[in-house]
Design a protein around this motif. Structure first.
Motif, PDB file in Angstrom:
ATOM      1  N   VAL A 115      -0.717 -73.908  52.154  1.00 16.97           N
ATOM      2  CA  VAL A 115      -1.209 -73.284  50.889  1.00 16.97           C
ATOM      3  C   VAL A 115      -2.820 -73.309  50.579  1.00 16.97           C
ATOM      4  N   THR A 116      -3.564 -73.852  51.360  1.00 16.96           N
ATOM      5  CA  THR A 116      -4.907 -73.692  51.411  1.00 16.96           C
ATOM      6  C   THR A 116      -5.574 -72.749  52.277  1.00 16.96           C
ATOM      7  N   ALA A 136      -2.108 -79.113  42.832  1.00 15.71           N
ATOM      8  CA  ALA A 136      -1.535 -78.965  41.648  1.00 15.71           C
ATOM      9  C   ALA A 136      -0.366 -77.685  41.642  1.00 15.71           C
ATOM     10  N   LEU A 137      -0.488 -76.731  42.506  1.00 18.51           N
ATOM     11  CA  LEU A 137       0.533 -75.889  42.484  1.00 18.51           C
ATOM     12  C   LEU A 137       1.883 -76.303  43.153  1.00 18.51           C
ATOM     13  N   LEU A 138       1.648 -77.455  44.246  1.00 13.49           N
ATOM     14  CA  LEU A 138       2.810 -77.824  44.766  1.00 13.49           C
ATOM     15  C   LEU A 138       3.654 -78.708  43.769  1.00 13.49           C
ATOM     16  N   GLY A 145       5.321 -84.111  46.339  1.00 18.44           N
ATOM     17  CA  GLY A 145       5.632 -85.222  47.368  1.00 18.44           C
ATOM     18  C   GLY A 145       5.584 -84.859  48.772  1.00 18.44           C
ATOM     19  N   LYS A 146       5.555 -83.515  48.944  1.00 18.73           N
ATOM     20  CA  LYS A 146       5.901 -82.748  50.255  1.00 18.73           C
ATOM     21  C   LYS A 146       4.404 -82.161  51.016  1.00 18.73           C
ATOM     22  N   ALA A 147       3.528 -82.630  50.431  1.00 13.21           N
ATOM     23  CA  ALA A 147       2.101 -81.919  51.096  1.00 13.21           C
ATOM     24  C   ALA A 147       1.939 -82.313  52.424  1.00 13.21           C
ATOM     25  N   GLN A 159      11.106 -74.594  51.113  1.00 15.77           N
ATOM     26  CA  GLN A 159      10.218 -73.587  51.948  1.00 15.77           C
ATOM     27  C   GLN A 159       9.641 -72.405  51.191  1.00 15.77           C
ATOM     28  N   GLN A 160      10.655 -71.845  50.293  1.00 14.97           N
ATOM     29  CA  GLN A 160      10.450 -70.647  49.643  1.00 14.97           C
ATOM     30  C   GLN A 160       9.657 -70.918  48.347  1.00 14.97           C
ATOM     31  N   ARG A 161       9.860 -72.251  47.850  1.00 11.46           N
ATOM     32  CA  ARG A 161       8.727 -72.664  46.939  1.00 11.46           C
ATOM     33  C   ARG A 161       7.431 -72.925  47.255  1.00 11.46           C
ATOM     34  N   VAL A 162       7.282 -73.467  48.493  1.00 11.76           N
ATOM     35  CA  VAL A 162       5.962 -73.402  49.111  1.00 11.76           C
ATOM     36  C   VAL A 162       5.325 -71.886  49.538  1.00 11.76           C
ATOM     37  N   ALA A 163       6.014 -71.024  49.803  1.00  9.36           N
ATOM     38  CA  ALA A 163       5.676 -69.866  50.060  1.00  9.36           C
ATOM     39  C   ALA A 163       5.154 -69.218  48.639  1.00  9.36           C
ATOM     40  N   ILE A 164       5.812 -69.603  47.452  1.00  6.02           N
ATOM     41  CA  ILE A 164       5.436 -69.061  46.226  1.00  6.02           C
ATOM     42  C   ILE A 164       3.969 -69.788  45.851  1.00  6.02           C
ATOM     43  N   ALA A 165       3.888 -70.842  46.002  1.00  5.98           N
ATOM     44  CA  ALA A 165       2.735 -71.860  45.919  1.00  5.98           C
ATOM     45  C   ALA A 165       1.537 -70.984  46.603  1.00  5.98           C
TER      46      ALA A 165
END
Length: 259
Positions: A115-116, A136-138, A145-147, A159-165
């Protein structure tokens, strides 16, 4: 109109469209896949592209941030034509983010690093600031809790929600979604769609290719139906689903709404 659509900030009908597609032609070899496409997407508007497989929806979506080039017509974002290459193109892709079918996360990096990376490389954001925003986005997409996890440790929906973040971390003006739930198991689809609906409610400009009719009904300001590389019909969802104007749209809906 659904409660989601009622509470959403209204798109500014008087302003210049954020995305303008005018007379766009696209070929793959001798095969023309887009024919004279005209489409405006205003800031804060959610436009859903529907249609059968091979109708040109994904190609149109990919043309908007120049993952595909066009052979005719013009595409502008914020009034400016799409840049050809280099840093200007990288900035465009930061301003018009894209979420793909197949998450495209870096397998060897943690969720936080995924994400960064974009803000640090493209925007020049300092690591501490990028990490603060990423966390904050996660949290926003339900993955606080998955950082430190690697993508392989997550479900497809996660994984798709990480892609959105990751796309949101670039602070885009608009987001493009190319069938973001098509690779997911059925029980994971809603967790992604719920995040997308919340983005729509917050006024994010979105162009969404999907086969999820419930999402189109619930979140779209406008449904654009494509077939054979052409826009056949464009209407608010209640009109498109309740009283489609063309026989082609009626036939499409009679098949997909049976399932």
């Amino acid at each position: 109109m659904t409660p989601s659509q009622e509470t959403r900030p209204a798109a500014d009908g008087a302003a210049e469209p954020l995305i303008r597609v005018s007379g766009v032609q696209k070929y793959f070899g001798d095969h023309q896949v887009l024919h004279d496409i005209d489409l405006d997407v205003r800031a804060g508007e959610v436009v859903v592209l529907l249609g059968p497989s091979g109708s040109g929806k994904t190609t149109l979506c990919r043309c908007v941030n120049r993952l595909e080039t066009i052979e005719g017509g013009t595409i502008t974002v914020n009034g400016a034509p799409l840049p050809e290459e280099g840093r200007a193109l990288a900035r465009l892709r930061a301003d018009v983010g894209m979420v793909f079918q197949s998450f495209n996360l870096f397998a060897h990096k943690s969720v936080l690093d995924n994400v960064t990376l974009g803000p640090m490389k493209v925007r020049g954001t300092a690591r501490a600031e990028a990490e603060e925003r990423a966390r904050a986005l996660l949290e926003r997409v339900g993955l606080a809790g998955k950082a430190s996890a690697r993508p392989a440790q997550l479900s497809g929906g996660q994984q798709q929600r990480v892609a959105i973040a990751r796309a949101l971390a670039m602070e885009p003006k608009a987001l493009l979604f190319d069938e973001p739930t098509s690779a997911l198991d059925p029980e994971m689809i809603n967790e992604v769609l719920d995040v997308m609906v919340s983005l729509a409610d917050e006024g994010m400009t979105m162009l969404v290719v999907t086969h999820e009719m419930g999402f189109a009904r619930r979140a779209a300001d406008r449904v654009v139906f494509m077939d054979g590389g052409r826009i056949v019909e464009s209407a608010p969802p209640e009109e498109f689903f309740g009283d489609p104007r063309t026989d082609r749209a009626k036939g499409f809906l009679s098949k997909v709404l049976q399932h």
